[in-house]
Write an enzyme that holds these catalytic residues in place. Structure first.
Site, mmCIF file in Angstrom:
data_model
loop_
_atom_site.group_PDB
_atom_site.id
_atom_site.type_symbol
_atom_site.label_atom_id
_atom_site.label_comp_id
_atom_site.label_asym_id
_atom_site.label_seq_id
_atom_site.Cartn_x
_atom_site.Cartn_y
_atom_site.Cartn_z
ATOM 1 N NE ARG B 311 -4.178 -0.009 1.657
ATOM 2 C CZ ARG B 311 -5.302 0.393 1.051
ATOM 3 N NH1 ARG B 311 -5.546 1.672 0.840
ATOM 4 N NH2 ARG B 311 -6.192 -0.487 0.647
ATOM 5 C CD GLU B 718 -7.069 2.639 6.387
ATOM 6 O OE1 GLU B 718 -7.886 2.304 5.501
ATOM 7 O OE2 GLU B 718 -6.009 2.037 6.577
#
Lengths: 159, 763
Positions: B311, B718
């Site tokens: 990621r 997030e």
């Protein structure tokens, strides 16, 4: 090591007599012996503020005070907050303003906030920020907490 | 309709009265035992002796377990079975659990755990990124590399090239409620576990393995956590497994909570990174190519480090078109705590890399960094071409909105004027320097491990019309339960208050994914909607039949069910369906469409969509002490068509502050023996109320998700964390005002690092 002592104190308006290990923290006594689990333990060395509660009108860290030191004292925990109109109003303000997320810091935060409000201090955001800086919150970013305290003081001013 | 209302958190009333129960607050049966781990005192070595007599003889101790006492699997890894619950002959980090004390109280267990005498044969410990590179100590066979175009040619042909290195520290989650678990033995060897976890199914899985039982013998329940932030995705496994094994052994309920110091010594944190970059660009700051090398310190076990590092690679572009890119990722194995999931899951580290490049390019050209950012943006939705929208992993960005968002935020924050004012201030003030920065966020939504993008729900309507809702998502404060309850209420046309929110329970909804990757509302909202619609359809069919009407004519609204001129309360309708022998219980299931991803090649569509945001942060820095203050922050964030604006704004405010904390005050320090020296809030500084911005303006962008998500909302857990990058860049800007050299500020930008950067910059 297992020395105990009998203490008598008033907790949320109720007289309590108990025999406690002399090394037991006030917050452990409240949680484990009395089932008052609203006071939370976060760091257990007086920094995070999660266990903040009121003893004889002063805010203390439940993890830094021994239960035997509270002998004869009047203790108010989050469970007893509603007994005062201001405490109830503060609860409502936190609820209304979403001044909590996970809620773990909330009981301690309420105790510190109440101290500020009870002292008759103004809805000054800088002063409020300073006052509650001993209570960590990892979720909210504190904005709503300050809003809620200002709200309550504002209402008092209007009333 | 209940959706989109700014309702308070579902448990707010319980929280303000102290009635909300966390794991350690659950009343336990008499005789419940408490656990504590004895921990390794060196970072790397072979255990040559374990004298636990003093532990066994300590007051209140019932049992002491070592690896040899575990009846079945000695493993608490969420990925590759490389993480023993108790060290088996070797220790891999200082703090690693080696033995487990079972005692009559929490304190007695902890005291006894300090009495173990372990002897070791020391082995060389690999602690730093450099140590690991020198020893080629890594996960996977070599670095992962994603490539787009010919970056070497792009750099060779570029008008300008910059290069640099950025160090990024890790981050302790500091959930206010530490890790905790409680195991209650049941008849026939079954086990019920209460755990403070984001991943009940994983707990169930690991407990079943440790007990040598099938998963159906273990039921895990989670009502709430006192914060998670990724730190309870895999790090709760050890406590739950230890409790279950001890409960099996003793026949007594067992509970365990980490004291804060133990918690910080044992559990994993955010991965620290070093990022090397080379970027080529033209005179306008338009990038030609960027070459990133990301060094990721993973700690001793694999845990979730591969998808975290993936990621980071997937966010190395953030909001910018990189015509040519090479992203090289080293996943380094060290003898430190096993770095784990943390809000953003590598995304923040990747994103700071490219934001540093933007800042550095602007400095090299003497331009406002915002100009450089904007010239490199992807095009807004509907305006781009494949060429302008292709990420380094070959996915096309279809939903970009940052150009439009920035136009708005620049106005509301008065960015240009304030930037000019800061420059004027800096020219006049030699000591206090101001800095301002606007940074954007584009964050990919979906688990990159495609099969995790699924969710289940279980909904019952009782004959009195009350609704019982359950799904696989867990509540850690983010407001998921309320948002999903609003969805359920909307489907039945009742108030959200009519929907009973119930604890996450592996016995109700099986095979769930962690509440992670910001996916909670997206996945569980859809699954609950599917379950509700199934019941609603059955009710409608029955009532339509009763009134010789069409199913499509039955309406559920305002607490009523309307059919062919007749009007029932929802309760009357439920009662009628019950008497009519209609099933009022249904499961729901959802899987995210469109995603497919090859993580080895770095090609495909790992994300269903992107969430966007931008922040303008202004700071003032005392150049004599390094002390600083965030003066003002303005945020515009994209939550799509928000399911609950009040809860979403709370996520954004809290995310920003946590992100700014990561890059400023939160410093993890290991000594040269591998001992974490910052293992409590006395030495590890998360933001307090006085650290938050003096002025803090947060607004939601008025838009909806172009993808078919639950009520067109967007995930919000997030993405706002990375808005905190603007605070770091503003500090960099303030340092830059001290001289002509580029500050190359590392994170966290503690006063010490700021002073070092000021000294580099000063003429």
């Amino acid at each position: 090591m297992t020395q105990t002592q009998t203490i008598s104190l008033t907790i949320n308006g109720e007289a309590v007599t108990a025999t406690v290990p002399v090394r037991s923290n006030l917050v452990d006594f409240l949680r484990n012996d009395l089932g008052l689990t609203g006071s939370h333990v976060g760091c257990e060395h007086g920094v995070c503020g999660a266990c903040t509660l009121e003893v004889d009108g002063a805010m203390i860290r439940g993890c830094l005070m021994l239960a035997v030191q509270a002998d004869g004292a009047t203790v108010t925990t989050v469970e007893g907050l509603a007994d005062s109109p201001r405490g109830q109003a503060l609860r409502d303000a936190f609820h209304r303003r979403n001044a909590l997320q996970c809620g773990y810091c909330t009981p301690g935060m309420l105790a510190s906030a109440l101290e500020y409000v009870e002292a008759g201090r103004p809805a000054d955001r800088a002063a409020i920020r300073e006052h509650i800086s001993g209570n960590y919150c990892r979720c909210t970013g504190y904005q709503a907490v300050v809003d809620a305290i200002c709200d309550l003081i504002g209402q008092g001013a209007k009333a | 309709m209940s959706v989109a209302k700014p309702l308070p958190h579902d448990a707010a009333k319980l929280h303000v009265t102290g009635a909300a129960r966390y794991v350690d607050d659950i009343p336990v049966p008499a005789g419940t035992l408490s656990l504590a781990f004895g921990q390794a005192e060196i970072a790397r070595g072979r255990i040559t002796g374990m004298d636990l007599d003093a532990v066994r003889n300590a007051p209140g101790v019932v049992a002491v377990l070592t690896a040899d006492d575990l009846p079945f699997a000695n493993d608490v890894s969420p990925s590759v079975h490389d993480e023993p619950l108790l060290a088996a002959g070797e220790v891999f980090y200082l703090g690693q659990p080696v033995f487990c004390v079972v005692a009559r109280s929490h304190l007695l267990a902890r005291k006894a755990a300090r009495l173990g005498r372990l002897t070791y044969e020391d082995l060389p410990a690999i602690l730093s990124i450099d140590d690991a590179l020198a020893a080629d100590s890594r996960f996977e066979e070599g670095p992962r590399i994603y490539i787009k175009g010919d970056v070497d040619a792009a750099l060779a042909g570029a008008e300008h090239v910059i290069e640099g290195t950025l160090e990024l520290g890790g981050q302790e989650h500091f959930y206010l409620e530490g890790q905790a678990a409680l195991a209650l033995p049941q008849e026939g060897g079954d086990m019920v576990v209460h755990s403070s976890t984001q991943h009940p199914t994983e707990i169930q899985h690991k407990v079943a393995e440790a007990l040598g039982m099938p998963m159906n013998a273990v039921r895990v329940e989670v009502r709430r956590m006192g914060g998670g932030f990724g730190g309870k995705e895999s790090q709760g496994n050890a406590l739950a497994v230890a409790c279950a094994v001890a409960a099996r052994l003793t026949g007594q309920p067992c509970k365990m909570r980490y004291d804060r110091d133990d918690d910080m010594m044992i559990t994993g944190k955010r991965h620290d990174f070093r990022i090397d970059y080379r970027a080529g660009f033209d005179g306008d700051g338009r990038l030609a190519g960027v070459d990133f090398t990301q060094f990721c310190r993973c700690g001793w076990a694999q845990d979730l480090s591969l998808p975290v590092a993936d990621r980071a690679m997937l966010h190395a572009d953030n909001a910018y078109l990189l015509p040519a890119a090479r992203i090289t990722s080293h996943r380094l194995k060290t003898h430190t705590q096993s770095a784990t999931a943390y809000r953003g899951f590598g995304g923040p580290q990747g994103m700071v890399g490219i934001e540093r490049v933007m800042d550095h390019v602007a400095h090299a050209l003497g331009r406002d960094p915002l100009d450089i950012r904007q010239v490199n943006f992807y095009a807004d939705q509907g305006e781009g071409s494949a060429e302008s929208q292709t990420t380094p992993y070959h996915m096309e960005v279809e939903d970009f909105v940052l150009n439009e968002m920035l136009a708005e935020l620049k106005e509301t924050s008065d960015y240009r004027k304030r930037r000019a004012a800061a420059a004027t201030w800096n020219a006049a003030n030699p000591v206090l320097k101001k800095g301002i920065a606007l940074t954007p966020v584009k964050f990919g939504i979906s688990f990159t491990l495609t099969h995790l993008n699924q969710a289940g729900a279980l909904v019952h309507v009782y004959q009195d019309g009350s609704v019982h809702m359950n799904h696989g998502g867990t509540e850690m404060g983010q407001g998921l339960f309320q948002k999903v309850a609003q969805v359920a209420a909307a489907r039945f046309g009742v108030d959200a208050g009519k929907v009973k929110i119930t604890a996450t329970d592996t016995g109700k909804v099986p095979n769930t994914s962690a509440t992670a990757a910001s996916s909670g509302s997206d996945l569980n909202g859809m699954a609950v909607q599917a379950a509700c619609d199934e019941i609603r359809e059955r009710m409608a069919r029955f009532l339509a039949d009763q009134h010789q009407a069409q199913v499509s004519d039955v309406r559920f609204q305002d607490g009523k069910v309307l059919v062919a001129g007749a009007e029932y309360s929802f309760a009357e309708a439920a009662a009628a369906c019950y008497v009519g022998r209609v099933s009022l219980s249904a499961t729901g299931f959802y899987k995210t469409p469109k995603v497919q991803w090859d993580r080895i090649k770095g090609e495909g569509r790992p994300f269903f969509y992107f969430a966007y945001g931008a922040a303008v942060t202004e700071v003032v820095l005392d150049t004599l002490t390094g002390e600083n203050q965030i003066l003002r922050c303005d945020i515009l964030h994209d939550a799509g068509a928000s399911l609950n604006p009040a809860l979403d704004i709370g996520q954004i405010e809290g995310g920003f502050v946590q992100g700014a904390g990561w890059l400023t005050t939160e410093e993890l320090v290991w000594d040269d023996k591998g001992r974490l020296r910052t293992h409590a809030p006395s030495t590890y500084k998360i933001p307090a109320c006085s650290d938050r911005p003096v002025v803090f303006n947060v607004a939601l962008y008025d838009g909806e998700n172009r993808e078919d998500t639950i009520y067109r909302s967007k995930a919000v857990g997030e993405p706002p964390f990375m808005l905190g990058i603007s605070a770091f860049m503003a500090l960099s800007d303030a340092v830059a005002a001290c001289g002509d050299v580029y500050p190359s500020l590392d994170a966290p930008a503690t006063p010490e690092r700021l002073l070092a950067a000021i000294n580099r910059v000063r003429p």
